[in-house]
Design a protein around this motif. Structure first.
Motif, short mmCIF file in Angstrom:
data_model
loop_
_atom_site.label_atom_id
_atom_site.label_comp_id
_atom_site.label_asym_id
_atom_site.label_seq_id
_atom_site.Cartn_x
_atom_site.Cartn_y
_atom_site.Cartn_z
N ARG A 125 1.78 -14.47 35.97
CA ARG A 125 1.60 -13.90 34.64
C ARG A 125 2.65 -12.84 34.34
N TYR A 127 3.61 -9.66 31.71
CA TYR A 127 3.02 -8.69 30.77
C TYR A 127 4.10 -7.81 30.18
N ASP A 129 4.57 -3.90 28.75
CA ASP A 129 3.98 -2.56 28.69
C ASP A 129 4.72 -1.76 27.62
N ARG A 144 3.59 -10.52 37.41
CA ARG A 144 2.53 -10.41 38.42
C ARG A 144 2.36 -11.74 39.14
N ARG A 317 0.68 -3.63 37.84
CA ARG A 317 0.51 -3.84 36.41
C ARG A 317 -0.39 -2.76 35.83
N GLN A 320 -3.17 -1.24 30.59
CA GLN A 320 -2.99 -1.46 29.15
C GLN A 320 -1.91 -2.49 28.83
N ALA A 321 -1.25 -3.04 29.83
CA ALA A 321 -0.17 -4.00 29.59
C ALA A 321 -0.73 -5.26 28.92
N ARG A 322 0.07 -5.81 28.01
CA ARG A 322 -0.35 -6.96 27.21
C ARG A 322 0.22 -8.25 27.81
N LEU A 323 -0.65 -9.26 27.95
CA LEU A 323 -0.21 -10.54 28.51
C LEU A 323 0.71 -11.26 27.52
N LEU A 324 1.90 -11.62 28.01
CA LEU A 324 2.84 -12.39 27.20
C LEU A 324 2.69 -13.88 27.45
N GLU A 326 1.70 -17.04 30.84
CA GLU A 326 1.42 -17.36 32.22
C GLU A 326 2.02 -18.72 32.56
#
Length: 516
Positions: A125, A127, A129, A144, A317, A320-324, A326
């Motif tokens: 995945r 992310y 930030d 990650r 990670r 608050q990091a946003r998933l971009l 996977e």
């Protein structure tokens, strides 16, 4: 996309990450089979049969006692409907606990199929930030890992291309590599003191390209030199670009290169390259494994046109990091082909650690041992329990009996994942670590009719799997040589394969004193 051997430049590296296949040649023997009965619920095999004469002769010639060989050869299906017992064609030292080397991978891969399922995927995945505006990420990009056993260069490049397609072309921060899915320490000392052998690569939550560099040598006879290239790209790595060609024989060509890997980012070849070798590749474990992933990530991010203000570093990670996005791995059904056919050690360890990481906590060898132990006791009650260390067989402490391995092979063949499990094994004389059987057993019924996992350590030679007899009967075969002279007696294993396949002679009845 599944990369097949013919067009996958990492096929040889995947093979190099395993231990060597059996290489010795030996004479053939067609002995009269013995059919006996073995109560598989007992702690040991009560019936045993004489070893074939040719096998005994080979052992004597190698000065290896018969007690150093553990064998069980049993027909499928596992149990007689009338008695509930397992019919055994040959049993010798069946309940002796030995180190079977890479044959231990059978426990890891079958447990993986049973506990995770053949369609299991690992998901890497990515992310962000921080906000993304006009292709610029104002913050860190976090990658990650999930323990993907085969995140090779082609798939990593595809992942980074997807990041750009998701709108991130410049990172005004760091690229953070999160490998916390596993909790493992790097090995303090390499196995058998071979730090640059790819089979010594350790597991990693974010395993990139097996932490190895493949050096490619392409001769140019017209110019009198060989061109040296490497994959994957590593930021700052400098390699001697070319060497003179020589008329020396190709044997021991690597020694003739006079390679110097003492400085991780300054690889030197001071010798020459034999023109007779043609094009060759040399996979080498990167000398500084902790630095490998950051250097590869930095070079490949820039290689796809990405910009980076900060550095590439390890970290966790942020919540608050946003998933971009996977990126899924190959399915487990494909992964175990590399593990078993090519005896890939680090991929086996990745799978083994995943048995515990998939429960939610970081994967640890200790936790995976507990889970596999619980699975074994549930699925194989009364059978001697194997002792696993890292799940790959690259260990001096892993142990099993031929009896336990036979129980696993019998159950796997009868289970719902049988086609997948059998397909993961090397086909005798055709592929994987069993391909050389074609040279050692020419014109043998074994060729193309045995599905095998081989094993090799300094004092171990082993083979286990399925053999199709000429009668149409299929057998499970487990044979382990455990002795300082094991490799001098490896022909005995070939002879057992041959003896198993040549089963058309009417079996002799067991003597009364041996019958249970």
């Amino acid at each position: 996309m599944i990369l097949r051997a013919a067009r996958n430049p990492w096929f040889k590296l995947v093979h190099a990450l395993g231990l060597a296949a059996l290489t010795n040649t030996g004479g053939l023997v067609a002995a009269t089979p013995a059919t006996e009965r073995w109560d598989s619920s007992s702690a040991s095999a009560r019936a045993s049969a004489d070893l074939p004469p040719g096998v005994l002769k080979t052992l004597r010639q190698a000065q290896v006692p018969a007690s150093a060989l553990s064998v069980v050869i049993a027909p499928l299906p596992a149990r007689s409907k009338a008695t509930g017992e397992t019919p055994v064609r040959l049993a010798h030292q069946a309940d002796t606990s030995v180190n079977p080397a890479s044959v231990m991978k059978l426990f890891t891969t079958y447990a993986g199929l049973s506990l995770l399922g053949p369609e299991h995927l690992w998901r890497t995945r990515v992310y962000a930030d921080g906000p993304v505006r006009d292709g610029v990420l104002q913050g860190n990009l976090i990658v990650r890992g999930s323990g993907d056993p085969k995140l090779v260069v082609e798939r990593l490049q595809d992942l980074l291309t997807q990041v750009q397609a998701a709108g991130v072309r410049e990172v005004r921060g760091d690229i953070v590599l999160d490998r916390s899915v596993f909790d493992v320490r790097e090995r303090s000392e390499p196995f058998d003191d071979e730090p640059l052998r790819p089979y010594n690569v350790g597991p990693d939550g974010l395993l990139l390209n097996f932490k190895a560099v493949v050096y490619k040598f392409t001769p140019d006879p017209a110019k009198g030199h060989v061109q040296v290239q490497h994959e994957p790209p590593l930021a700052g790595l400098k390699v001697t670009p070319q060497l003179p060609l020589s008329s020396a024989p190709c044997s021991d060509w690597r020694r003739q290169l006079q390679a110097d890997f003492s400085q991780a980012l300054q690889v030197r070849f001071a010798g020459s390259y034999p023109a007779s070798c043609g094009e060759r590749e040399w996979p080498v474990a990167y000398p500084e494994p902790h630095q490998y992933a950051p250097l590869v990530m930095q070079a490949m991010w820039r290689g796809v046109g990405g910009q980076l203000t900060g550095q590439v570093r390890y970290g966790a990670r942020p919540a608050q990091a946003r998933l971009l996005l996977e990126a899924p791995s190959l399915p487990l059904s494909e992964v175990i082909k590399d593990i078993n056919k090519l005896s890939n050690n680090v991929m086996a360890q990745q799978l083994y650690l995943s048995l515990s990481s998939e429960l939610g906590a970081p994967g640890r060898f200790e936790a995976s041992r507990v889970r596999l132990s619980q699975w074994w006791r549930h699925e194989f009650p009364g059978q001697p329990e194997p002792v696993l260390d890292n799940g790959s067989g690259l260990s001096r402490t892993e142990r099993s009996t031929a009896q336990a391995l036979t129980a696993l092979l019998q159950k796997a063949h009868a289970g719902p994942h049988a086609p997948i499990f059998v397909d993961s094994l090397a086909v005798a004389g055709v592929d994987g670590t069993a391909v050389r059987l074609k040279d050692r057993l020419p014109n043998s019924p074994v060729i193309g009719n045995a599905w095998l996992k081989t094993g090799s350590l300094r004092d171990v030679a082993s083979v286990a799997g399925y053999v199709q007899g000429q009668s149409g009967q299929r057998y499970t075969l487990v044979a382990v040589l455990h002795h300082p002279q094991a490799h001098q007696a490896r022909a005995a294993l070939d002879q057992l394969l041959e003896w198993t396949a040549r089963d058309t002679t009417s079996p002799r009845k067991p003597s009364p004193e041996r019958s249970p």
